[in-house]
Structures are given as structure tokens and as C-alpha cells.
Design a protein around this motif. Structure first.
Motif, mmCIF file in Angstrom:
data_model
loop_
_atom_site.group_PDB
_atom_site.id
_atom_site.type_symbol
_atom_site.label_atom_id
_atom_site.label_comp_id
_atom_site.label_asym_id
_atom_site.label_seq_id
_atom_site.Cartn_x
_atom_site.Cartn_y
_atom_site.Cartn_z
ATOM 1 N N GLY A 132 79.625 45.749 -12.875
ATOM 2 C CA GLY A 132 79.211 44.286 -13.453
ATOM 3 C C GLY A 132 80.434 43.344 -13.850
ATOM 4 O O GLY A 132 81.399 43.846 -13.786
ATOM 5 N N LYS A 133 80.101 42.199 -14.016
ATOM 6 C CA LYS A 133 81.119 41.326 -14.310
ATOM 7 C C LYS A 133 82.138 41.659 -15.522
ATOM 8 O O LYS A 133 83.296 41.321 -15.838
ATOM 9 C CB LYS A 133 80.410 39.802 -14.738
ATOM 10 C CG LYS A 133 81.528 38.725 -14.115
ATOM 11 C CD LYS A 133 80.531 37.129 -14.475
ATOM 12 C CE LYS A 133 81.718 36.195 -14.332
ATOM 13 N NZ LYS A 133 81.195 35.097 -14.914
ATOM 14 N N SER A 134 81.347 42.172 -16.722
ATOM 15 C CA SER A 134 82.188 42.607 -17.801
ATOM 16 C C SER A 134 82.661 43.914 -17.475
ATOM 17 O O SER A 134 83.515 44.394 -18.463
ATOM 18 C CB SER A 134 81.292 42.740 -18.971
ATOM 19 O OG SER A 134 80.219 43.970 -18.968
ATOM 20 N N GLY A 135 82.467 44.366 -16.407
ATOM 21 C CA GLY A 135 83.493 45.677 -16.100
ATOM 22 C C GLY A 135 82.282 46.900 -16.324
ATOM 23 O O GLY A 135 82.947 48.186 -16.087
ATOM 24 N N LEU A 136 81.050 46.814 -16.723
ATOM 25 C CA LEU A 136 80.133 48.120 -16.823
ATOM 26 C C LEU A 136 80.054 48.714 -15.507
ATOM 27 O O LEU A 136 79.769 48.002 -14.399
ATOM 28 C CB LEU A 136 78.856 47.397 -17.432
ATOM 29 C CG LEU A 136 77.718 48.517 -17.358
ATOM 30 C CD1 LEU A 136 78.340 49.277 -18.869
ATOM 31 C CD2 LEU A 136 76.447 48.014 -17.828
ATOM 32 N N LYS A 137 79.995 50.075 -15.533
ATOM 33 C CA LYS A 137 80.210 50.806 -13.953
ATOM 34 C C LYS A 137 78.856 51.470 -13.968
ATOM 35 O O LYS A 137 78.385 51.994 -14.929
ATOM 36 C CB LYS A 137 81.095 51.680 -13.893
ATOM 37 C CG LYS A 137 82.481 51.220 -13.825
ATOM 38 C CD LYS A 137 83.738 52.044 -13.783
ATOM 39 C CE LYS A 137 84.978 51.338 -13.843
ATOM 40 N NZ LYS A 137 85.874 52.344 -14.478
ATOM 41 N N GLU A 138 78.194 51.434 -12.890
ATOM 42 C CA GLU A 138 76.868 51.885 -12.556
ATOM 43 C C GLU A 138 77.086 53.395 -12.740
ATOM 44 O O GLU A 138 76.124 53.775 -13.074
ATOM 45 C CB GLU A 138 76.578 51.729 -11.027
ATOM 46 C CG GLU A 138 75.169 52.222 -10.479
ATOM 47 C CD GLU A 138 74.898 52.026 -9.170
ATOM 48 O OE1 GLU A 138 75.548 51.216 -8.257
ATOM 49 O OE2 GLU A 138 73.905 52.626 -8.647
ATOM 50 N N LYS A 139 78.239 54.010 -12.093
ATOM 51 C CA LYS A 139 78.239 55.540 -12.450
ATOM 52 C C LYS A 139 77.872 56.008 -13.812
ATOM 53 O O LYS A 139 77.608 57.148 -13.994
ATOM 54 C CB LYS A 139 79.622 56.036 -11.772
ATOM 55 C CG LYS A 139 80.762 55.386 -12.526
ATOM 56 C CD LYS A 139 82.039 56.336 -12.087
ATOM 57 C CE LYS A 139 83.276 55.768 -12.956
ATOM 58 N NZ LYS A 139 84.260 56.493 -12.573
ATOM 59 N N ASP A 140 78.598 55.128 -14.924
ATOM 60 C CA ASP A 140 78.545 55.549 -16.263
ATOM 61 C C ASP A 140 77.138 55.250 -16.772
ATOM 62 O O ASP A 140 76.569 56.223 -17.567
ATOM 63 C CB ASP A 140 79.490 54.727 -17.057
ATOM 64 C CG ASP A 140 80.992 54.956 -16.400
ATOM 65 O OD1 ASP A 140 81.266 56.106 -16.024
ATOM 66 O OD2 ASP A 140 81.854 54.004 -16.856
ATOM 67 N N VAL A 141 76.479 54.461 -16.377
ATOM 68 C CA VAL A 141 74.989 54.194 -16.925
ATOM 69 C C VAL A 141 74.224 55.212 -16.335
ATOM 70 O O VAL A 141 73.377 55.781 -17.143
ATOM 71 C CB VAL A 141 74.595 52.512 -16.354
ATOM 72 C CG1 VAL A 141 73.224 52.423 -17.090
ATOM 73 C CG2 VAL A 141 75.628 51.475 -16.688
ATOM 74 N N THR A 142 74.291 55.408 -15.055
ATOM 75 C CA THR A 142 73.270 56.334 -14.207
ATOM 76 C C THR A 142 73.520 57.807 -15.154
ATOM 77 O O THR A 142 72.549 58.550 -15.094
ATOM 78 C CB THR A 142 73.484 56.401 -12.950
ATOM 79 O OG1 THR A 142 74.817 56.881 -12.405
ATOM 80 C CG2 THR A 142 73.406 55.081 -12.168
ATOM 81 N N LEU A 143 74.826 58.212 -15.335
ATOM 82 C CA LEU A 143 74.843 59.489 -15.941
ATOM 83 C C LEU A 143 74.434 59.456 -17.230
ATOM 84 O O LEU A 143 73.786 60.472 -17.477
ATOM 85 C CB LEU A 143 76.570 59.880 -15.807
ATOM 86 C CG LEU A 143 76.910 61.018 -16.585
ATOM 87 C CD1 LEU A 143 76.381 62.245 -15.790
ATOM 88 C CD2 LEU A 143 78.274 61.254 -16.849
ATOM 89 N N ASP A 144 74.672 58.463 -18.126
ATOM 90 C CA ASP A 144 74.212 58.383 -19.465
ATOM 91 C C ASP A 144 72.709 58.529 -19.522
ATOM 92 O O ASP A 144 71.928 59.192 -20.073
ATOM 93 C CB ASP A 144 74.519 57.133 -20.024
ATOM 94 C CG ASP A 144 74.294 57.123 -21.646
ATOM 95 O OD1 ASP A 144 74.415 58.271 -22.376
ATOM 96 O OD2 ASP A 144 73.886 55.965 -22.052
ATOM 97 N N LEU A 145 72.077 57.557 -18.589
ATOM 98 C CA LEU A 145 70.656 57.783 -18.554
ATOM 99 C C LEU A 145 70.109 59.091 -18.068
ATOM 100 O O LEU A 145 68.939 59.618 -18.482
ATOM 101 C CB LEU A 145 70.000 56.809 -17.367
ATOM 102 C CG LEU A 145 70.132 55.226 -17.797
ATOM 103 C CD1 LEU A 145 69.730 54.334 -16.526
ATOM 104 C CD2 LEU A 145 69.337 54.705 -19.040
ATOM 105 N N SER A 146 70.794 59.783 -17.005
ATOM 106 C CA SER A 146 70.314 61.034 -16.575
ATOM 107 C C SER A 146 70.225 62.132 -17.501
ATOM 108 O O SER A 146 69.587 63.043 -17.682
ATOM 109 C CB SER A 146 71.186 61.514 -15.331
ATOM 110 O OG SER A 146 70.801 60.214 -14.508
#
Ligand SMILES: [Zn+2]
Length: 370
Positions: free
Chosen positions: A170-184
Motif C-alpha cells: 500500500g501507499k503507506s507501506g502496508l504489505k499484503e504478506k503481513d496482513v494475510t499472515l496476521d489474518l490467517s
């Protein structure tokens, strides 16, 4: 007429012997039908050698059962015995020229088309007539059952991306891999606490797992659903919301194709699939045959899932789509890929950063599963 009897009637073109069926109930020897059922179960357990023994016993007792011969062919294929498999399938087709499964298997294994069926009307006996009307009844019952909820008991949760593969950023630097791991991880914990669905993870930390290994994990755990968790991205900043995908050969739209291309982009890091020249991979053949069934089931489940999921999440629902996702295509079970929010959309990205919102996503997924 009970179902066992009905299946027996259907499975035998000759429609013989009520007597054989009665034997096991009276404590006598096992019938051809019992051996065939046993064979079918052993095939499901991938115990092909034992399945062959049971099915040979079945065809020895009753040499007129095309059903047993079809299963015998399937069991031989499981051991890679092509010639024996084709011989058994041919016997099934000889006994019952309408045996579509065996016909198809012969064509797939020999890579040669069988002559087309001529539709000749056979005289129908009263017993056959009864079997056909039972069949129609059972088909309509099955149709009604299809509408019922698909029961997920074992799920493999795949946190998209990981390690060097950040996924979308994301624009602010949020990474998909970190969100998906946390959610999972949170979903895994929640399902464990709820105790209704047994769950497994394809990765538990920030490392890269090849797409094929993720599918292999799902297959090993014999899950009845694989859910791959992702966050969407688009070159345009406007799109936002959630969508559920299932696997199909052809994408449902050019947008869906783009999403799959993005999620598939790491395939170049997967081990290349090695195939010996002139060698037909039996597992691959069988999977091709069964794939379509899984994909149909996936499509139905994706719709149910998205319907439930959207109710529990304040995100716009963008519906259900399909495309060729590598992580889903070799799964031996129904599988879906969830894109929950767009990291490329400023609003979605802001929400995705918040633990409370992630909690909502996790709850919505759990509600979507059961
Ligand atoms: Zn992704």
C-alpha cells in the motif's frame, strides 16, 4: 427399495440375484456387492493393492457387474497399471455400453477416442423400470440436497505471499504478506477455539512457500476446503471491497484475469514440474477428471461463502469471480481465494491496518465457513 439394492440393480445390467444381497445380513459369505463397496472404500483410502484384491473377488462372484470392473480399473490406475486398468474399463463398457466413466477413462489413458455410442432402445423389464424411476427420484433428492450448506470440517488456511514475496504494497507501506499472515493466524486460533472446524496453515511465519507446496499441504491434510487469503490491488486507486474467487480454466472477466496474473506472478520461483518423455502421469489424469467436479463445487461454495462473509463485514461486496489460480488448480478439494479489501485504496488500506477491523474480517471468514 433401499439404496444399496438400488445401486446394485443399476450396477448390473443383468439385474440379478436378490439372494446375494441377503447373505451378509444372514451372516453368510460376503456378496459381490459387499466386495465392490469395500473396494470403493479402499480406493478412497488410496490402498489400491487391497482394493484390487476386493474388486477381483467381486468380479469373480459376479462377472456381470460393470460397476465392479469400473472400480477395478480405477484401482489399477492408482498403481499406475495402465494395461490392466484399460482391460477392466473395457470389460465394464462391454457389460454396459452406457458406462460413461469407464468410456472416458479408456479414452484418457489410451489417448484414443472410442467409437461413438449408437442409441438403440433396449426393451425395458419391469425391474429395470423400477430402478430407473428410483434413479430419477434419487437424482431429484440429490438436487435438493445440493442446495443445502456445504459442510466444512477440515480447512487449510493459506496466508498469501511471504518472505521475499511481499504481495501488494500500500501507499503507506502496508504489505499484503503481513496482513494475510496476521489474518490467517487469527483465523486459525479462532477456529481452534470454536472447535467446529479443524484448521491447518500453509505458513506460520514470514517466509516464502512455493504455490505448489501450499496446494500439496492442503492435499496432505485431506482438507475439504482450501482458502487462500489475499488483499487485492489495482493500478487504479478507486476499486475497494472484497471478492471471492474460485478456479476455472478461463477467467470470468478480464479484471479477474488480471487478479490471477498478479497472484500467479511468483510461479517462476516454483520448482519446474518434471515429466519424463512419453510418460503419462496417472495422478494428473485422474485429477483432470476430478478437477471439474471440485471446481463446480468451489463455485457453489464461493457464492455461499461470499453471501455470508459480506453480511459480517463493512466492506463493499464485489461478488464472486473465477480465474486460473495456480495455488488452487491442483487442489484435490473445493478451494477458494479471498481478496479482502484493496491495499491500493487509501480507505481500505487504513482499515486493514486496524486490529479491530482485522478481527472483523476473521469473524466474517469464520461465519463464511460454517
Ligand atoms: Zn495476493
Amino acid at each position: 427399495m433401499d439404496r444399496r439394492l438400488f445401486i446394485k440393480l443399476l450396477s448390473q445390467s443383468a439385474l440379478v440375484s436378490y439372494g446375494l444381497l441377503a447373505c451378509p445380513y444372514l451372516g453368510w459369505a460376503k456378496s459381490a456387492f459387499d466386495y465392490a463397496l469395500e473396494g470403493q472404500e479402499l480406493i478412497q483410502q488410496k490402498n489400491f493393492a487391497e482394493a484390487i484384491k476386493a474388486l477381483k473377488e467381486s468380479t469373480r462372484i459376479d462377472p456381470n457387474s460393470d460397476w465392479s470392473y469400473g472400480l477395478l480399473g480405477r484401482a489399477h490406475l492408482g498403481l499406475g497399471q495402465k494395461a490392466e486398468a484399460v482391460a477392466a474399463f473395457r470389460e465394464a463398457v462391454r457389460l454396459n455400453p452406457l458406462d460413461t466413466y469407464s468410456r472416458m477413462m479408456i479414452e484418457i489413458v489410451t489417448q484414443k477416442p472410442l467409437p461413438k455410442l449408437e442409441k438403440k432402445k433396449k426393451p425395458v423389464s419391469p425391474l429395470e423400470q423400477e430402478a430407473y424411476s428410483e434413479e430419477a427420484l434419487m437424482k431429484s433428492e440429490l438436487k435438493a440436497e445440493e442446495g443445502l450448506e456445504y459442510q466444512v470440517k477440515r480447512v487449510v488456511i493459506d496466508a498469501g505471499h511471504g518472505g521475499f514475496d511481499s504481495g501488494a504494497v500500500g501507499k503507506s507501506g502496508l504489505k499484503e504478506k503481513d496482513v494475510t499472515l496476521d489474518l490467517s493466524l487469527k483465523l486459525h486460533e479462532k477456529l481452534k477455539a470454536d472447535g467446529k472446524v479443524k484448521s491447518f496453515l500453509t505458513r506460520t511465519g514470514d517466509y516464502y512457500v512455493p504455490l505448489s507446496d501450499r496446494t500439496a499441504t492442503a492435499n496432505q491434510h485431506q482438507a475439504d476446503l482450501l482458502i487462500s487469503v489475499h488483499i487485492n490491488a489495482n493500478e487504479n486507486k478507486t476499486p475497494h471491497g472484497s471478492e471471492t474467487y474460485f478456479c476455472s480454466e478461463k477467467a470470468s472477466s478480464s479484471e479477474a484475469e488480471k487478479v490471477a496474473a498478479l497472484e500467479n506472478s511468483v510461479i517462476k520461483f516454483d520448482e519446474p514440474y518434471k515429466k519424463k518423455a512419453g510418460y503419462i502421469d496417472i495422478e494428473e489424469i485422474l485429477l483432470k477428471f476430478e478437477q471439474q467436479l471440485y471446481w463446480n463445487e468451489s463455485g457453489k461454495f464461493a457464492t455461499t461463502f461470499q453471501e455470508r462473509f459480506k453480511k459480517w463485514l463493512p466492506l463493499k461486496s464485489r461478488g464472486v469471480h473465477s480465474a486460473n489460480f495456480y495455488v488452487l488448480r491442483m487442489a484435490k478439494m473445493p478451494s477458494i481465494l479471498l481478496e479482502t479489501g484493496f491495499i491500493s485504496n487509501a480507505n481500505d488500506e487504513e482499515m486493514l491496518k486496524k486490529p479491530a477491523f482485522r478481527e472483523k474480517i476473521v469473524n466474517a471468514i469464520a461465519r463464511g465457513l460454517a
